[in-house]
Design a protein around this motif. Structure first.
Motif, PDB file in Angstrom:
ATOM      1  N   ALA A  85       0.905  -1.300  -0.053  1.00  9.13           N
ATOM      2  CA  ALA A  85       0.053  -0.059  -0.006  1.00  9.13           C
ATOM      3  C   ALA A  85       0.943   1.162  -0.031  1.00  9.13           C
ATOM      4  N   LYS A  86       1.952   1.123   0.809  1.00  7.27           N
ATOM      5  CA  LYS A  86       2.777   2.349   0.736  1.00  7.27           C
ATOM      6  C   LYS A  86       3.543   2.440  -0.526  1.00  7.27           C
ATOM      7  N   LEU A  87       3.973   1.344  -1.154  1.00  8.82           N
ATOM      8  CA  LEU A  87       4.587   1.565  -2.323  1.00  8.82           C
ATOM      9  C   LEU A  87       3.709   1.967  -3.426  1.00  8.82           C
ATOM     10  N   VAL A  88       2.414   1.608  -3.456  1.00 11.43           N
ATOM     11  CA  VAL A  88       1.524   2.187  -4.473  1.00 11.43           C
ATOM     12  C   VAL A  88       1.352   3.610  -4.543  1.00 11.43           C
ATOM     13  N   ASP A  89       1.063   4.366  -2.994  1.00 11.46           N
ATOM     14  CA  ASP A  89       0.932   5.499  -2.753  1.00 11.46           C
ATOM     15  C   ASP A  89       2.094   6.196  -3.413  1.00 11.46           C
ATOM     16  N   THR A  90       3.462   5.699  -3.119  1.00  8.75           N
ATOM     17  CA  THR A  90       4.574   6.250  -3.706  1.00  8.75           C
ATOM     18  C   THR A  90       4.526   6.558  -5.217  1.00  8.75           C
ATOM     19  N   SER A  91       4.270   5.492  -5.906  1.00  8.33           N
ATOM     20  CA  SER A  91       4.316   5.610  -7.261  1.00  8.33           C
ATOM     21  C   SER A  91       3.054   6.425  -7.595  1.00  8.33           C
ATOM     22  N   VAL A  92       1.997   6.601  -7.094  1.00 14.13           N
ATOM     23  CA  VAL A  92       0.915   7.593  -7.325  1.00 14.13           C
ATOM     24  C   VAL A  92       1.468   9.083  -7.305  1.00 14.13           C
ATOM     25  N   TRP A  93       2.143   9.150  -6.064  1.00 11.90           N
ATOM     26  CA  TRP A  93       2.694  10.533  -5.698  1.00 11.90           C
ATOM     27  C   TRP A  93       3.878  10.866  -6.715  1.00 11.90           C
ATOM     28  N   LEU A  94       4.507   9.987  -7.227  1.00 10.00           N
ATOM     29  CA  LEU A  94       5.780  10.192  -8.188  1.00 10.00           C
ATOM     30  C   LEU A  94       5.213  10.244  -9.517  1.00 10.00           C
ATOM     31  N   ALA A  95       4.244   9.762 -10.046  1.00  6.42           N
ATOM     32  CA  ALA A  95       3.451  10.162 -11.260  1.00  6.42           C
ATOM     33  C   ALA A  95       3.076  11.327 -11.357  1.00  6.42           C
ATOM     34  N   GLY A  96       2.388  12.078 -10.272  1.00  8.55           N
ATOM     35  CA  GLY A  96       2.113  13.412  -9.989  1.00  8.55           C
ATOM     36  C   GLY A  96       3.243  14.368 -10.156  1.00  8.55           C
ATOM     37  N   ARG A  97       4.408  13.805  -9.887  1.00 11.05           N
ATOM     38  CA  ARG A  97       5.660  14.858  -9.866  1.00 11.05           C
ATOM     39  C   ARG A  97       6.152  14.929 -11.036  1.00 11.05           C
ATOM     40  N   ILE A  98       6.072  13.740 -11.930  1.00 15.42           N
ATOM     41  CA  ILE A  98       6.724  13.699 -13.236  1.00 15.42           C
ATOM     42  C   ILE A  98       5.663  13.953 -14.523  1.00 15.42           C
ATOM     43  N   GLY A  99       4.501  14.107 -13.986  1.00  7.73           N
ATOM     44  CA  GLY A  99       3.480  14.468 -14.936  1.00  7.73           C
ATOM     45  C   GLY A  99       3.040  13.397 -16.036  1.00  7.73           C
ATOM     46  N   ARG A 100       3.100  12.242 -15.459  1.00  9.48           N
ATOM     47  CA  ARG A 100       2.511  11.125 -16.494  1.00  9.48           C
ATOM     48  C   ARG A 100       2.469  10.056 -15.607  1.00  9.48           C
ATOM     49  N   PRO A 101       1.383   9.011 -15.980  1.00  2.74           N
ATOM     50  CA  PRO A 101       1.190   7.867 -15.638  1.00  2.74           C
ATOM     51  C   PRO A 101       2.105   6.921 -15.625  1.00  2.74           C
ATOM     52  N   LEU A 102       2.340   6.122 -14.553  1.00  5.31           N
ATOM     53  CA  LEU A 102       3.229   4.880 -14.646  1.00  5.31           C
ATOM     54  C   LEU A 102       2.697   3.697 -15.185  1.00  5.31           C
ATOM     55  N   THR A 103       3.451   2.670 -15.275  1.00  7.76           N
ATOM     56  CA  THR A 103       3.064   1.595 -16.034  1.00  7.76           C
ATOM     57  C   THR A 103       2.841   0.303 -15.330  1.00  7.76           C
ATOM     58  N   SER A 104       2.903   0.408 -13.944  1.00  2.00           N
ATOM     59  CA  SER A 104       2.612  -0.871 -13.187  1.00  2.00           C
ATOM     60  C   SER A 104       1.187  -0.995 -13.213  1.00  2.00           C
ATOM     61  N   GLY A 105       0.522  -2.317 -13.634  1.00  2.00           N
ATOM     62  CA  GLY A 105      -0.988  -2.674 -13.657  1.00  2.00           C
ATOM     63  C   GLY A 105      -1.201  -3.022 -12.221  1.00  2.00           C
ATOM     64  N   THR A 106      -0.392  -3.403 -11.312  1.00  2.00           N
ATOM     65  CA  THR A 106      -0.925  -3.394 -10.034  1.00  2.00           C
ATOM     66  C   THR A 106      -1.187  -2.118  -9.311  1.00  2.00           C
ATOM     67  N   ALA A 107      -0.184  -1.002  -9.436  1.00  2.00           N
ATOM     68  CA  ALA A 107      -0.265   0.011  -8.946  1.00  2.00           C
ATOM     69  C   ALA A 107      -1.601   0.700  -9.470  1.00  2.00           C
ATOM     70  N   ARG A 108      -1.994   0.661 -10.778  1.00  2.00           N
ATOM     71  CA  ARG A 108      -2.883   1.309 -11.326  1.00  2.00           C
ATOM     72  C   ARG A 108      -4.382   0.447 -10.625  1.00  2.00           C
ATOM     73  N   ALA A 109      -4.314  -0.996 -10.483  1.00  2.00           N
ATOM     74  CA  ALA A 109      -5.469  -1.519  -9.853  1.00  2.00           C
ATOM     75  C   ALA A 109      -5.797  -1.223  -8.524  1.00  2.00           C
ATOM     76  N   LEU A 110      -4.571  -0.978  -7.820  1.00  2.00           N
ATOM     77  CA  LEU A 110      -4.825  -0.823  -6.230  1.00  2.00           C
ATOM     78  C   LEU A 110      -5.192   0.656  -6.091  1.00  2.00           C
ATOM     79  N   ALA A 111      -4.550   1.690  -6.905  1.00  2.00           N
ATOM     80  CA  ALA A 111      -4.819   3.009  -6.695  1.00  2.00           C
ATOM     81  C   ALA A 111      -6.083   3.299  -7.004  1.00  2.00           C
ATOM     82  N   ALA A 112      -6.986   2.355  -7.599  1.00  2.00           N
ATOM     83  CA  ALA A 112      -8.376   2.549  -7.938  1.00  2.00           C
ATOM     84  C   ALA A 112      -9.330   2.243  -6.468  1.00  2.00           C
ATOM     85  N   HIS A 113      -8.630   1.620  -5.390  1.00  2.00           N
ATOM     86  CA  HIS A 113      -9.310   1.113  -4.236  1.00  2.00           C
ATOM     87  C   HIS A 113      -9.085   2.572  -3.472  1.00  2.00           C
ATOM     88  N   HIS A 114      -8.344   3.657  -3.789  1.00  2.00           N
ATOM     89  CA  HIS A 114      -8.420   4.809  -2.925  1.00  2.00           C
ATOM     90  C   HIS A 114      -9.895   5.277  -2.378  1.00  2.00           C
TER      91      HIS A 114
END
Length: 313
Positions: free
Chosen positions: A284-313
């Motif tokens: 959960a912390k790792l996904v939060d980190t990737s969502v945060w990083l995607a916002g900082r670099i201005g584009r979505p990242l490619t992890s299917g797991t991060a996308r799926a779990l971010a939808a649980h926010h």
């Protein structure tokens, strides 16, 4: 984030009880970004990764800024990163000057970056394979004398964009030379992502037959052709216990066409968790980190797991 969904755990035979993930996002992941990422973001990324439970975080590269402008702030980042007990912060070092800088900054783990093919050695280092190993020899020797761990990256282990299929004996020979220089770990890179499980098994078998201890081997798969997780599972079944991955699937290689997409750390952790393999990483912390990083670099990242779990926010 809401509690993560849980769908059960079932181990498979022949797999380890635990795996060390070498998180390469801050170095290998960010080096390819065109827009310069501020040092503040890099320092916070390393801290977030440590908070998530990572014990090996490749932090930056002490290469000349001309070659990798994105990492021109390496010394500032290393000075500002809070080094926590039990966490290693390896740094890529290209030559003796880079090692001097690393030692001055109190670095305890370095890496050198070699190639299994002449074409990539020329493109990446502007040297032949022999010349690059000659350049690394005094660096590795001095680092070992200073008590540092030295990882040897070996790129293009399964395929090369100029040379095609890379013969296994060629990879084994260069791997052995890196270990003879004094490298304490060997990371096998599928730099353009073309390996498939049978080829992974064949190379690992050839290396162990050549007296390379499986405990010294790490694997570094790219997901360019969608094979990263399958190749990783094969490597684990062969005895590998260290896997490189990048938060969100960030990164590639600036000197190899088509080398997009490191294996995403979230996808790896999800698979290992379902197999009952301990990583120590809070997904959960790792996904939060990737969502945060995607916002900082201005584009979505490619992890299917991060996308799926971010939808649980």
């Amino acid at each position: 984030m809401n509690p993560l969904p849980h769908y059960g755990v079932d181990p498979l035979p022949g797999l380890p009880g635990s795996v060390t993930i070498c998180e390469v996002g801050p170095r290998d992941g960010l080096q390819n970004e065109q827009a310069i990422v501020p040092a503040d973001v890099k320092v916070e990324l390393v801290a977030r990764l440590a908070d998530a439970g990572h014990t090996v975080i490749e932090t930056t590269s002490l290469v000349h800024p001309k070659w990798v402008p994105q990492l021109a702030d390496a010394e500032e980042v290393l000075r500002r990163v809070e080094r926590r007990p039990g966490v290693r912060y390896p740094v890529l070092v290209p030559n003796r000057r880079g090692l001097d800088r690393a030692l001055d900054l109190g670095v305890t783990d370095i890496a050198v970056f070699a190639s299994a093919t002449e074409s990539f050695a020329k493109a990446n280092l502007n040297r032949t394979v022999d010349e690059s190993l000659e350049m690394f020899a005094p660096v590795v020797a001095r680092a070992r004398e200073a008590g540092l761990n030295v990882r040897g990256y070996l790129s293009m282990c399964w395929g090369d964009p100029w040379e095609g299929e890379v013969p296994i004996p060629q990879v084994v020979a260069t791997a052995n030379r890196l270990l003879r220089l004094g490298c304490t770990e060997l990371s096998l890179g599928d730099t353009i992502g073309v390996a498939t499980p049978g080829r992974v098994a064949a190379l690992l078998s050839a290396l162990t037959a050549a007296d390379v201890h499986i405990g010294q081997i790490a694997v570094h798969f790219h997901d360019t052709y969608g094979q990263g997780l399958a190749n990783t599972l094969t490597a684990l079944q062969a005895g590998v216990r260290t896997v490189d991955a990048s938060a969100g699937g960030l990164g590639g290689c600036p000197y190899a066409g088509g080398a997009t997409g490191n294996l995403a750390t979230e996808d790896l952790v999800w698979q290992l968790a379902g197999l009952g393999i301990h990583t120590g990483i809070d997904l959960a912390k790792l996904v939060d980190t990737s969502v945060w990083l995607a916002g900082r670099i201005g584009r979505p990242l490619t992890s299917g797991t991060a996308r799926a779990l971010a939808a649980h926010h």
